[in-house]
Write an enzyme that holds these catalytic residues in place. Structure first.
Site, PDB file in Angstrom:
ATOM      1  N   ARG A   1     -24.244  62.088   3.581  1.00 22.15           N
ATOM      2  CA  ARG A   1     -22.845  62.404   3.294  1.00 22.15           C
ATOM      3  C   ARG A   1     -22.335  61.357   2.329  1.00 22.15           C
ATOM      4  O   ARG A   1     -22.709  60.177   2.428  1.00 22.15           O
ATOM      5  CB  ARG A   1     -21.991  62.364   4.573  1.00 22.15           C
ATOM      6  CG  ARG A   1     -22.177  63.541   5.486  1.00 22.15           C
ATOM      7  CD  ARG A   1     -21.563  64.823   4.894  1.00 22.15           C
ATOM      8  NE  ARG A   1     -21.686  65.970   5.784  1.00 22.15           N
ATOM      9  CZ  ARG A   1     -22.652  66.880   5.708  1.00 22.15           C
ATOM     10  NH1 ARG A   1     -23.583  66.803   4.783  1.00 22.15           N
ATOM     11  NH2 ARG A   1     -22.661  67.907   6.553  1.00 22.15           N
TER      12      ARG A   1
ATOM     13  N   GLU B   1     -16.025  65.500  -2.484  1.00 23.65           N
ATOM     14  CA  GLU B   1     -16.593  66.694  -3.129  1.00 23.65           C
ATOM     15  C   GLU B   1     -15.523  67.767  -3.334  1.00 23.65           C
ATOM     16  O   GLU B   1     -14.662  67.921  -2.476  1.00 23.65           O
ATOM     17  CB  GLU B   1     -17.732  67.257  -2.255  1.00 23.65           C
ATOM     18  CG  GLU B   1     -18.898  66.294  -2.179  1.00 23.65           C
ATOM     19  CD  GLU B   1     -20.004  66.750  -1.230  1.00 23.65           C
ATOM     20  OE1 GLU B   1     -19.940  67.874  -0.710  1.00 23.65           O
ATOM     21  OE2 GLU B   1     -20.932  65.960  -1.002  1.00 23.65           O
TER      22      GLU B   1
ATOM     23  N   HIS C   1     -24.452  69.069  -3.940  1.00 20.13           N
ATOM     24  CA  HIS C   1     -24.660  69.286  -2.504  1.00 20.13           C
ATOM     25  C   HIS C   1     -25.532  70.531  -2.249  1.00 20.13           C
ATOM     26  O   HIS C   1     -25.090  71.489  -1.594  1.00 20.13           O
ATOM     27  CB  HIS C   1     -23.313  69.413  -1.785  1.00 20.13           C
ATOM     28  CG  HIS C   1     -23.391  69.166  -0.308  1.00 20.13           C
ATOM     29  ND1 HIS C   1     -22.397  68.558   0.407  1.00 20.13           N
ATOM     30  CD2 HIS C   1     -24.353  69.464   0.612  1.00 20.13           C
ATOM     31  CE1 HIS C   1     -22.734  68.492   1.690  1.00 20.13           C
ATOM     32  NE2 HIS C   1     -23.926  69.042   1.833  1.00 20.13           N
TER      33      HIS C   1
HETATM   34  P1  NAP Z   1     -30.156  63.468  13.182  1.00 19.21           P
HETATM   35  O1  NAP Z   1     -31.478  63.996  13.618  1.00 19.21           O
HETATM   36  O2  NAP Z   1     -29.043  63.436  14.153  1.00 19.21           O
HETATM   37  O3  NAP Z   1     -30.401  62.018  12.587  1.00 19.21           O
HETATM   38  C1  NAP Z   1     -29.360  61.151  12.277  1.00 19.21           C
HETATM   39  C2  NAP Z   1     -29.924  59.756  12.108  1.00 19.21           C
HETATM   40  O4  NAP Z   1     -28.861  58.896  11.718  1.00 19.21           O
HETATM   41  C3  NAP Z   1     -30.531  59.169  13.382  1.00 19.21           C
HETATM   42  O5  NAP Z   1     -31.751  58.562  13.051  1.00 19.21           O
HETATM   43  C4  NAP Z   1     -29.536  58.099  13.803  1.00 19.21           C
HETATM   44  O6  NAP Z   1     -30.200  57.057  14.497  1.00 19.21           O
HETATM   45  C5  NAP Z   1     -29.014  57.660  12.422  1.00 19.21           C
HETATM   46  N1  NAP Z   1     -27.740  56.987  12.510  1.00 19.21           N
HETATM   47  C6  NAP Z   1     -26.575  57.452  13.032  1.00 19.21           C
HETATM   48  N2  NAP Z   1     -25.629  56.509  12.955  1.00 19.21           N
HETATM   49  C7  NAP Z   1     -26.191  55.437  12.354  1.00 19.21           C
HETATM   50  C8  NAP Z   1     -25.726  54.147  11.996  1.00 19.21           C
HETATM   51  N3  NAP Z   1     -24.461  53.775  12.245  1.00 19.21           N
HETATM   52  N4  NAP Z   1     -26.579  53.292  11.394  1.00 19.21           N
HETATM   53  C9  NAP Z   1     -27.840  53.654  11.142  1.00 19.21           C
HETATM   54  N5  NAP Z   1     -28.350  54.868  11.462  1.00 19.21           N
HETATM   55  C10 NAP Z   1     -27.535  55.739  12.071  1.00 19.21           C
HETATM   56  O7  NAP Z   1     -29.602  64.301  11.955  1.00 19.21           O
HETATM   57  P2  NAP Z   1     -30.419  65.117  10.829  1.00 19.21           P
HETATM   58  O8  NAP Z   1     -30.627  66.506  11.271  1.00 19.21           O
HETATM   59  O9  NAP Z   1     -31.598  64.314  10.379  1.00 19.21           O
HETATM   60  O10 NAP Z   1     -29.299  65.163   9.668  1.00 19.21           O
HETATM   61  C11 NAP Z   1     -28.764  63.970   9.148  1.00 19.21           C
HETATM   62  C12 NAP Z   1     -27.550  64.259   8.303  1.00 19.21           C
HETATM   63  O11 NAP Z   1     -27.944  64.784   7.060  1.00 19.21           O
HETATM   64  C13 NAP Z   1     -26.572  65.295   8.839  1.00 19.21           C
HETATM   65  O12 NAP Z   1     -25.708  64.733   9.821  1.00 19.21           O
HETATM   66  C14 NAP Z   1     -25.845  65.743   7.595  1.00 19.21           C
HETATM   67  O13 NAP Z   1     -24.653  65.005   7.428  1.00 19.21           O
HETATM   68  C15 NAP Z   1     -26.826  65.415   6.473  1.00 19.21           C
HETATM   69  N6  NAP Z   1     -27.290  66.636   5.800  1.00 19.21           N
HETATM   70  C16 NAP Z   1     -27.032  66.789   4.467  1.00 19.21           C
HETATM   71  C17 NAP Z   1     -27.462  67.939   3.835  1.00 19.21           C
HETATM   72  C18 NAP Z   1     -27.218  68.159   2.381  1.00 19.21           C
HETATM   73  O14 NAP Z   1     -27.076  69.304   1.982  1.00 19.21           O
HETATM   74  N7  NAP Z   1     -27.201  67.121   1.567  1.00 19.21           N
HETATM   75  C19 NAP Z   1     -28.144  68.927   4.534  1.00 19.21           C
HETATM   76  C20 NAP Z   1     -28.390  68.723   5.876  1.00 19.21           C
HETATM   77  C21 NAP Z   1     -27.961  67.566   6.497  1.00 19.21           C
HETATM   78  P3  NAP Z   1     -29.466  56.129  15.571  1.00 19.21           P
HETATM   79  O15 NAP Z   1     -28.592  57.033  16.389  1.00 19.21           O
HETATM   80  O16 NAP Z   1     -30.573  55.482  16.352  1.00 19.21           O
HETATM   81  O17 NAP Z   1     -28.709  55.126  14.768  1.00 19.21           O
HETATM   82  C1  8YV Z   2     -24.795  72.762   4.056  1.00 22.15           C
HETATM   83  C2  8YV Z   2     -25.088  70.412   5.015  1.00 22.15           C
HETATM   84  O1  8YV Z   2     -25.155  73.284   2.837  1.00 22.15           O
HETATM   85  O2  8YV Z   2     -26.065  71.235   6.976  1.00 22.15           O
HETATM   86  C3  8YV Z   2     -25.318  70.397   6.474  1.00 22.15           C
HETATM   87  O3  8YV Z   2     -24.776  69.501   7.134  1.00 22.15           O
HETATM   88  O4  8YV Z   2     -24.504  69.514   4.481  1.00 22.15           O
HETATM   89  C4  8YV Z   2     -25.614  71.517   4.191  1.00 22.15           C
HETATM   90  O5  8YV Z   2     -26.809  72.010   4.710  1.00 22.15           O
HETATM   91  C5  8YV Z   2     -23.359  72.735   4.029  1.00 22.15           C
HETATM   92  O6  8YV Z   2     -22.782  71.809   4.839  1.00 22.15           O
HETATM   93  C6  8YV Z   2     -22.838  74.110   4.388  1.00 22.15           C
HETATM   94  O7  8YV Z   2     -21.492  74.008   4.527  1.00 22.15           O
END
Ligand code: NAP
Ligand code: 8YV
Length: 318
Positions: A234, A263, A281
């Site tokens: 994010r 964004e 994104h």
């Molecule tokens: P997840 O499995 O919940 O993993 C989140 C990770 O963040 C965990 O390893 C957690 O470990 C770490 N974390 C949380 N707070 C932290 C802190 N203060 N310091 C250091 N590490 C921390 O989530 P995920 O499914 O991998 O997804 C991660 C994120 O990617 C989502 O929440 C979303 O915002 C983002 N995302 C972006 C896109 C995009 O389109 N760009 C798409 C999908 C997801 P600890 O709890 O041990 O700290």
């Molecule tokens: C999405 C994302 O595209 O899953 C998330 O958290 O950031 C992306 O996969 C987007 O948020 C859809 O609104």
């Protein structure tokens, strides 16, 4: 009688078609004044379909006294007020795991692109740089294979990135608040030390208040003038003003960014920098993954309304 569902914004046409066929669905975004609509009609709906980018606030829940379930398209929970939902007994569903591959793929794309100057080279060819006599040859890039990768957040997507980076024979360490049990990669309790050690810092933590500006000027300075940063988490996780300053001053080598603090606004200072790759994104944005997310969004909603069970309930806040 069909359940009444309020849909926050537009979704994939295939998901909208399924929602409309199964439920009595209304699109909030079609209202000229959504707040006035909520005040007048919010009490009619049992379900709310939203997305990670839009979420749902406590104020919206307050206007929907019969609301029982929220189904969100996306894995990010930062715009969903989970505490408010929990205190009102509202179930929340989301779409984890089905997007791990594509988000991890895009993290690798950004790392390779910014290090190997792919987008920059493409611009060079298009503007005729290659065929123009007297123009300097395209500058050399940085090697990715075998380099040191620091991953910030080793959750579902972070681990998927690490597996891909293993194929590039990268030396991998990670930072998170707690070490991940059984993970073959070394946990680094200090984010600053991780940044100092690595060549590439990939950010894939959760968003929200707990990670706001986790990557600050100090972390960027530890990464240093030969270090690259990639953000697919994010925009809020990085202090964007500090990042822009570090890039403009060349205190870090470059950045690959899929997400931004405000964004769709992207700091205009970045537009003129060749060592920055900017994406709108799109990390989960393939037909296959968005369809899987759409299916999960529907299945969570239908499962809850049918027998109280979701495929992917969001974790309850501590
Ligand atoms: P997840 O499995 O919940 O993993 C989140 C990770 O963040 C965990 O390893 C957690 O470990 C770490 N974390 C949380 N707070 C932290 C802190 N203060 N310091 C250091 N590490 C921390 O989530 P995920 O499914 O991998 O997804 C991660 C994120 O990617 C989502 O929440 C979303 O915002 C983002 N995302 C972006 C896109 C995009 O389109 N760009 C798409 C999908 C997801 P600890 O709890 O041990 O700290
Ligand atoms: C999405 C994302 O595209 O899953 C998330 O958290 O950031 C992306 O996969 C987007 O948020 C859809 O609104």
């Amino acid at each position: 009688m069909k359940h009444r569902i309020l849909q926050a914004g537009r979704l994939l046409p295939s998901l909208e078609a399924r929602l409309t066929a199964e439920f009595d669905t209304h699109l909030l975004a079609s209202e000229a004044d959504p707040q006035a609509y909520l005040a007048a009609h919010g009490g009619e709906f049992e379900g709310f379909v939203t997305s990670a980018g839009v979420g749902i606030s406590a104020a919206t829940m307050d206007r929907m006294p019969k609301l029982r379930v929220v189904s969100s398209f996306g894995v990010g929970l930062d715009k969903l007020d989970l505490a408010a939902a929990q205190s009102r007994g509202i179930a929340v569903g989301y779409t984890p795991d089905v997007l791990n591959d594509c988000v991890a793929d895009l993290a690798m794309v950004l790392m390779l692109d910014v290090a190997r100057r792919v987008s920059e080279a493409d611009r060079y060819v298009r503007r005729g740089g290659w065929t123009t006599p007297g123009v300097a040859s395209f500058p050399l890039a940085r090697k990715v294979s075998g380099a040191k990768l620091g991953i910030v957040g080793l959750g579902r997507i972070g681990q998927t990135i690490a597996k891909r980076a293993g194929g590039f024979e990268m030396d991998i360490r990670y930072h998170s608040r707690r070490p991940v049990e059984g993970a073959p990669w070394r946990h680094e309790p200090s984010l600053i030390e991780l940044a100092r050690w690595c060549d590439f810092l990939v950010v894939i933590t959760a968003g929200g208040a707990g990670t706001k500006h986790l990557i600050n000027a100090e972390v960027l300075d530890a990464l240093g003038p030969r270090g690259f940063i990639v953000n697919v988490a994010r925009g809020s996780v990085i202090d964007e003003a500090a990042l822009v300053r570090a890039l403009v001053d060349k205190r870090i080598a470059g950045a690959g960014l899929d997400v931004f603090e405000n964004e769709p606004q992207v700091p205009s200072e970045l537009f003129t920098l060749d060592n920055v790759v900017l994406l709108p994104h799109i990390a989960s944005g393939t037909q296959e993954t968005r369809q899987a997310m759409a299916d999960r969004t529907f299945d969570n909603l239908q499962g809850f309304l049918r027998d109280g069970r979701m495929v992917s309930p969001a974790p309850l806040p501590n």
